[in-house]
Write an enzyme that holds these catalytic residues in place. Structure first.
Site, PDB file in Angstrom:
ATOM      1  N   THR A 280      62.254 -34.245 -11.845  1.00 31.28           N
ATOM      2  CA  THR A 280      61.691 -34.567 -13.154  1.00 31.28           C
ATOM      3  C   THR A 280      62.528 -33.992 -14.299  1.00 31.28           C
ATOM      4  O   THR A 280      63.048 -32.883 -14.202  1.00 31.28           O
ATOM      5  CB  THR A 280      60.251 -34.001 -13.234  1.00 31.28           C
ATOM      6  OG1 THR A 280      59.527 -34.460 -12.089  1.00 31.28           O
ATOM      7  CG2 THR A 280      59.545 -34.446 -14.495  1.00 31.28           C
ATOM      8  N   GLU A 281      62.630 -34.780 -15.367  1.00 29.60           N
ATOM      9  CA  GLU A 281      63.326 -34.339 -16.584  1.00 29.60           C
ATOM     10  C   GLU A 281      62.359 -34.427 -17.754  1.00 29.60           C
ATOM     11  O   GLU A 281      61.345 -35.123 -17.675  1.00 29.60           O
ATOM     12  CB  GLU A 281      64.550 -35.239 -16.831  1.00 29.60           C
ATOM     13  CG  GLU A 281      65.573 -35.117 -15.716  1.00 29.60           C
ATOM     14  CD  GLU A 281      66.789 -36.008 -15.913  1.00 29.60           C
ATOM     15  OE1 GLU A 281      66.836 -36.762 -16.917  1.00 29.60           O
ATOM     16  OE2 GLU A 281      67.689 -35.937 -15.049  1.00 29.60           O
ATOM     17  N   GLY A 285      59.767 -38.781 -15.955  1.00 34.90           N
ATOM     18  CA  GLY A 285      58.986 -38.233 -14.841  1.00 34.90           C
ATOM     19  C   GLY A 285      58.717 -39.328 -13.836  1.00 34.90           C
ATOM     20  O   GLY A 285      59.387 -39.439 -12.808  1.00 34.90           O
ATOM     21  N   HIS A 508      27.879 -22.983  -9.424  1.00 28.20           N
ATOM     22  CA  HIS A 508      27.985 -21.551  -9.716  1.00 28.20           C
ATOM     23  C   HIS A 508      27.459 -21.210 -11.120  1.00 28.20           C
ATOM     24  O   HIS A 508      27.466 -20.032 -11.498  1.00 28.20           O
ATOM     25  CB  HIS A 508      29.441 -21.074  -9.625  1.00 28.20           C
ATOM     26  CG  HIS A 508      29.938 -20.853  -8.221  1.00 28.20           C
ATOM     27  ND1 HIS A 508      30.121 -21.876  -7.321  1.00 28.20           N
ATOM     28  CD2 HIS A 508      30.305 -19.720  -7.574  1.00 28.20           C
ATOM     29  CE1 HIS A 508      30.586 -21.379  -6.181  1.00 28.20           C
ATOM     30  NE2 HIS A 508      30.700 -20.076  -6.310  1.00 28.20           N
ATOM     31  N   GLU A 533      53.710 -35.436  -7.097  1.00 29.83           N
ATOM     32  CA  GLU A 533      53.906 -36.251  -5.878  1.00 29.83           C
ATOM     33  C   GLU A 533      53.423 -37.683  -6.097  1.00 29.83           C
ATOM     34  O   GLU A 533      52.791 -38.283  -5.224  1.00 29.83           O
ATOM     35  CB  GLU A 533      53.183 -35.631  -4.676  1.00 29.83           C
ATOM     36  CG  GLU A 533      53.730 -34.316  -4.201  1.00 29.83           C
ATOM     37  CD  GLU A 533      55.150 -34.417  -3.666  1.00 29.83           C
ATOM     38  OE1 GLU A 533      55.535 -35.490  -3.178  1.00 29.83           O
ATOM     39  OE2 GLU A 533      55.882 -33.413  -3.774  1.00 29.83           O
ATOM     40  N   ALA A 535      52.193 -39.552  -9.807  1.00 33.64           N
ATOM     41  CA  ALA A 535      51.015 -39.486 -10.684  1.00 33.64           C
ATOM     42  C   ALA A 535      50.064 -40.617 -10.294  1.00 33.64           C
ATOM     43  O   ALA A 535      50.505 -41.688  -9.858  1.00 33.64           O
ATOM     44  CB  ALA A 535      51.452 -39.610 -12.140  1.00 33.64           C
TER      45      ALA A 535
HETATM   46  C1  LIG Z   1      52.484 -28.039 -11.756  1.00 35.99           C
HETATM   47  C2  LIG Z   1      53.518 -29.090 -11.584  1.00 35.99           C
HETATM   48  C3  LIG Z   1      54.504 -28.933 -10.631  1.00 35.99           C
HETATM   49  C4  LIG Z   1      55.509 -29.882 -10.489  1.00 35.99           C
HETATM   50  N1  LIG Z   1      56.524 -29.666  -9.589  1.00 35.99           N
HETATM   51  C5  LIG Z   1      57.605 -30.499  -9.601  1.00 35.99           C
HETATM   52  C6  LIG Z   1      58.758 -30.198  -8.812  1.00 35.99           C
HETATM   53  O1  LIG Z   1      58.784 -29.222  -8.067  1.00 35.99           O
HETATM   54  N2  LIG Z   1      59.832 -31.006  -8.924  1.00 35.99           N
HETATM   55  C7  LIG Z   1      59.858 -32.102  -9.754  1.00 35.99           C
HETATM   56  O2  LIG Z   1      60.867 -32.790  -9.819  1.00 35.99           O
HETATM   57  N3  LIG Z   1      58.751 -32.415 -10.493  1.00 35.99           N
HETATM   58  C8  LIG Z   1      57.644 -31.648 -10.442  1.00 35.99           C
HETATM   59  N4  LIG Z   1      56.543 -31.934 -11.215  1.00 35.99           N
HETATM   60  C9  LIG Z   1      56.609 -33.074 -12.121  1.00 35.99           C
HETATM   61  C10 LIG Z   1      55.720 -34.217 -11.715  1.00 35.99           C
HETATM   62  O3  LIG Z   1      56.250 -34.855 -10.586  1.00 35.99           O
HETATM   63  C11 LIG Z   1      55.624 -35.144 -12.945  1.00 35.99           C
HETATM   64  O4  LIG Z   1      54.830 -34.466 -13.898  1.00 35.99           O
HETATM   65  C12 LIG Z   1      55.062 -36.489 -12.587  1.00 35.99           C
HETATM   66  O5  LIG Z   1      56.006 -37.232 -11.870  1.00 35.99           O
HETATM   67  C13 LIG Z   1      54.688 -37.277 -13.843  1.00 35.99           C
HETATM   68  O6  LIG Z   1      55.784 -37.343 -14.711  1.00 35.99           O
HETATM   69  P1  LIG Z   1      55.608 -36.938 -16.233  1.00 35.99           P
HETATM   70  O7  LIG Z   1      54.982 -35.605 -16.316  1.00 35.99           O
HETATM   71  O8  LIG Z   1      56.906 -37.131 -16.916  1.00 35.99           O
HETATM   72  O9  LIG Z   1      54.565 -37.977 -16.787  1.00 35.99           O
HETATM   73  P2  LIG Z   1      54.911 -39.420 -17.346  1.00 35.99           P
HETATM   74  O10 LIG Z   1      55.790 -40.151 -16.402  1.00 35.99           O
HETATM   75  O11 LIG Z   1      55.337 -39.296 -18.765  1.00 35.99           O
HETATM   76  O12 LIG Z   1      53.461 -40.073 -17.288  1.00 35.99           O
HETATM   77  C14 LIG Z   1      52.447 -39.795 -18.257  1.00 35.99           C
HETATM   78  C15 LIG Z   1      51.207 -40.585 -17.859  1.00 35.99           C
HETATM   79  O13 LIG Z   1      51.504 -41.964 -17.875  1.00 35.99           O
HETATM   80  C16 LIG Z   1      51.169 -42.548 -16.622  1.00 35.99           C
HETATM   81  N5  LIG Z   1      52.134 -43.615 -16.364  1.00 35.99           N
HETATM   82  C17 LIG Z   1      53.421 -43.478 -16.016  1.00 35.99           C
HETATM   83  N6  LIG Z   1      53.988 -44.674 -15.852  1.00 35.99           N
HETATM   84  C18 LIG Z   1      53.040 -45.593 -16.112  1.00 35.99           C
HETATM   85  C19 LIG Z   1      53.007 -47.015 -16.118  1.00 35.99           C
HETATM   86  N7  LIG Z   1      54.070 -47.752 -15.794  1.00 35.99           N
HETATM   87  N8  LIG Z   1      51.860 -47.632 -16.435  1.00 35.99           N
HETATM   88  C20 LIG Z   1      50.757 -46.931 -16.769  1.00 35.99           C
HETATM   89  N9  LIG Z   1      50.712 -45.579 -16.761  1.00 35.99           N
HETATM   90  C21 LIG Z   1      51.845 -44.914 -16.440  1.00 35.99           C
HETATM   91  C22 LIG Z   1      51.273 -41.431 -15.628  1.00 35.99           C
HETATM   92  O14 LIG Z   1      50.538 -41.688 -14.440  1.00 35.99           O
HETATM   93  C23 LIG Z   1      50.701 -40.287 -16.446  1.00 35.99           C
HETATM   94  O15 LIG Z   1      49.305 -40.335 -16.426  1.00 35.99           O
HETATM   95  C24 LIG Z   1      55.505 -31.025 -11.319  1.00 35.99           C
HETATM   96  C25 LIG Z   1      54.469 -31.213 -12.257  1.00 35.99           C
HETATM   97  C26 LIG Z   1      53.493 -30.267 -12.399  1.00 35.99           C
HETATM   98  C27 LIG Z   1      52.424 -30.463 -13.433  1.00 35.99           C
END
Ligand SMILES: Cc1cc2nc3c(=O)[nH]c(=O)nc-3n(C[C@H](O)[C@H](O)[C@H](O)COP(=O)(O)OP(=O)(O)OC[C@H]3O[C@@H](n4cnc5c(N)ncnc54)[C@H](O)[C@@H]3O)c2cc1C
Length: 560
Positions: A280-281, A285, A508, A533, A535
């Protein structure tokens, strides 16, 4: 199982079969709408996101209900039978609601749901399985079993592993979990070292490389059982430790050179070094194809420039699997990505900096989070950070393959996340039972009230259905199938963990909102499961719905 129960099970099977037929019709209708030339169009599918999301959820609920009821036999216990029927009618009602939405969205014939909704047997079953008397009996049984629900038949090795890890989780993980969460500590060696000795980091590494996985097939079931057991003690400090090595192991098995496999897999299996995954960047994501972190060729290797975020355990890890853009042509999308292995020293704290002799720099800063504490998830910044050629996964043949190698670990990652959700649910349900037995309100134990027992019944039914589905899908994965179903159970179990931990906290009362109650940790921890893993939305739309529609098109007669 007595005759009455057997008749109810038979009625449930008939109703679920009718729902399956209605869902198949709705799936085909949506597939046709999204594919005017019998090829699924991404834009068309995006235009129908509302319907596609409902479809994915209906599929998840229905498969879980079918699995729960399908596992019942004459020898099933009363508890198992009650919970399976309760889940089946609750999930069935949810599926009916979702199909009604699809009916409106897709102009489906008004009679689509009549075989279920208009069937007196369905309504009788709902009363028998989820009426107040049934909820009361199921709730009593869940409490009496202390939350031991959804028991799955296991062979001896799997049963022994489950017992050993549950014991370790209760005796070693759980006592340390609260301090790690509340003081935002790093997972200590007092947890990591025994886990290394128990072989958890090598569960997906084939035996020939020093792990415990069979050389010729996966053992996703073992992974699920171990992950669930550890997550019951702590999602963040134990249950999630295995996800990272699994993803890297599968990437190396999919694309690593022989030398890379021989070098890295035994180390990963030993948990030395620990590893982290950097996909992720900040600006990318869910849409992995858009990743921008650049790897530029220099003599002897590559220089990394750019940012990653949410890289969990990056501080403690000694090796990071970094997905980088090795081909500057952005139009290549995911085909321009490769995997590079970045070695670094392990750090315990919340910040770190690695400086290289040639001027390269890697900085890390842990992102403060509401839960999932212990491994810490880091913002990373790479500034001219050098990585030798030997660390490009697959060597020259691996150029442009990074996306595919990463995907090789995604099925396992999703199965594990479903198992993590089950572990958190189990912890929450058992805490809720204990508390409602101890807590007196209006002069009697909370558990003596029908509403409490109804809640415990529904929590138990949901947990049982999710863990049974997780184990069934793991078995399919072990047989080389079940890719889409892995996403489906991830979807369902993660949302279910939110629901179950919410109810556990609610039971609780005020104490549920106190940090000193473990249930408040379960609640905040569970919330992350639907985000990583895959979203929830992305998984439902781009994996589950898309696969269902493709299957429907593949099975439909061509003249249609
Ligand atoms: C605690 C934690 C640990 C993590 N650990 C790792 C790690 O170890 N390595 C790593 O690489 N990443 C990690 N992640 C990142 C995680 O995989 C991403 O947060 C996730 O893939 C979502 O990407 P984003 O946060 O950029 O959300 P975005 O991609 O910006 O999405 C935002 C929202 O839009 C929704 N959305 C996205 N695309 C669409 C679409 N086409 N249509 C409609 N809705 C959409 C998403 O479901 C989400 O609800 C971690 C995240 C967290 C919170």
């Amino acid at each position: 199982m007595d005759d009455t129960m057997q008749a109810r099970v038979a009625a449930a099977r008939r109703s679920l079969a009718a729902l399956r037929a209605a869902l198949d019709d709705a799936t085909l209708a949506l597939a046709r709408r999204c594919s005017p030339q019998r090829r699924l169009g991404g834009k068309r599918l995006d235009d129908e996101q509302v319907a596609a999301f409902e479809l994915a959820w209906a599929a998840a609920d229905l498969l879980a209900a079918e699995t729960a009821v399908g596992l019942l036999g004459p020898a099933s216990s009363e508890l198992d039978t009650r919970l399976a029927l309760l889940f089946a009618v609750d999930a069935g009602a949810a599926v009916v609601g979702r199909l009604e939405t699809l009916q409106l969205e897709l102009d489906l014939p008004p009679g689509l749901l009549e075989p279920v909704r208009g069937d007196p047997a369905w309504n009788a079953l709902r009363q028998a399985a989820a009426g107040s008397a049934a909820l009361d009996a199921a709730g009593r049984a869940v409490a009496a079993a202390q939350g031991e629900v959804g028991v799955v038949a296991l062979d001896e090795p799997h049963a022994l592993a489950q017992d050993a890890f549950r014991r370790f989780s209760a005796e070693v993980v759980a006592p340390q979990a609260e301090a790690i969460h509340r003081e935002n500590l790093t997972v200590p060696e007092s947890l990591l070292q025994p886990l290394r000795e128990m072989g958890v980091f090598g569960l997906s590494v084939p035996e020939q490389y020093g792990g415990s996985a069979p050389d010729d097939h996966e053992d996703a079931l073992l992974m699920v059982l171990v992950t669930e057991a550890l997550s019951e003690g702590s999602l963040a400090a134990a249950g999630s430790l295995i996800t990272r090595p699994e993803i890297l192991t599968r990437a190396l098995l999919a694309g690593g050179t022989r030398e890379q496999q021989a070098h890295w897999l035994p180390k990963l299996a030993a948990g030395d070094p620990l590893c982290a995954i950097a996909i992720t960047e900040p600006d990318h994501g869910s849409d992995v194809a858009g990743l921008t972190l650049r790897a530029t060729r220099v003599p002897g290797g590559w220089k990394l420039q750019g940012a990653k975020t949410w890289c969990t355990f990056a501080g403690k890890a000694g090796v990071l699997m970094v997905v980088a853009r090795t081909d500057p042509d952005r139009s290549l999308g995911h085909r321009g990505l490769s995997l590079l292995l970045v070695e670094k020293p392990a750090f315990d704290g919340h910040d770190f900096v690695v400086r290289q002799d040639g001027g390269g720099l890697l900085g890390g800063r842990a992102i403060p989070t509401i839960g999932y504490r212990g491994m810490h998830s880091f913002d990373l910044s790479f500034e001219g950070f050098f990585v030798p050629d030997s660390h490009l996964v697959g060597g020259e043949a691996g150029l442009g393959q990074g996306f595919y190698y990463t995907m090789a670990g995604m099925v396992g990652g999703r199965m594990q996340t479903a198992a993590r959700a089950c572990g958190v649910m189990r912890a929450a349900l058992r805490a809720a039972i204990r508390y409602s037995e101890d807590r007196k309100v209006f002069g009697q134990a909370l558990v003596e009230f029908p509403l409490t027992r109804a809640k415990l019944a529904r929590m138990g039914a949901r947990l049982a259905a999710c863990r049974q589905l997780a184990c069934e899908v793991a078995r399919r994965v072990d047989g080389g199938e079940g890719r889409m179903e892995a996403s489906l159970v991830k979807l369902l179990a993660c949302r279910s963990a939110e629901m179950v931990t919410r109810e556990a906290l609610q039971l609780h009362g005020g104490m549920g909102y106190a940090e000193e109650s473990a249930v408040s940790r379960y609640f905040v921890d569970a919330r992350v499961l639907s985000i990583f893993e895959g979203a929830e939305e992305t998984l439902a739309l781009k994996v589950v719905a898309r696969s269902l529609l493709e299957r429907a098109l593949g099975a439909a007669p061509t003249a249609a």
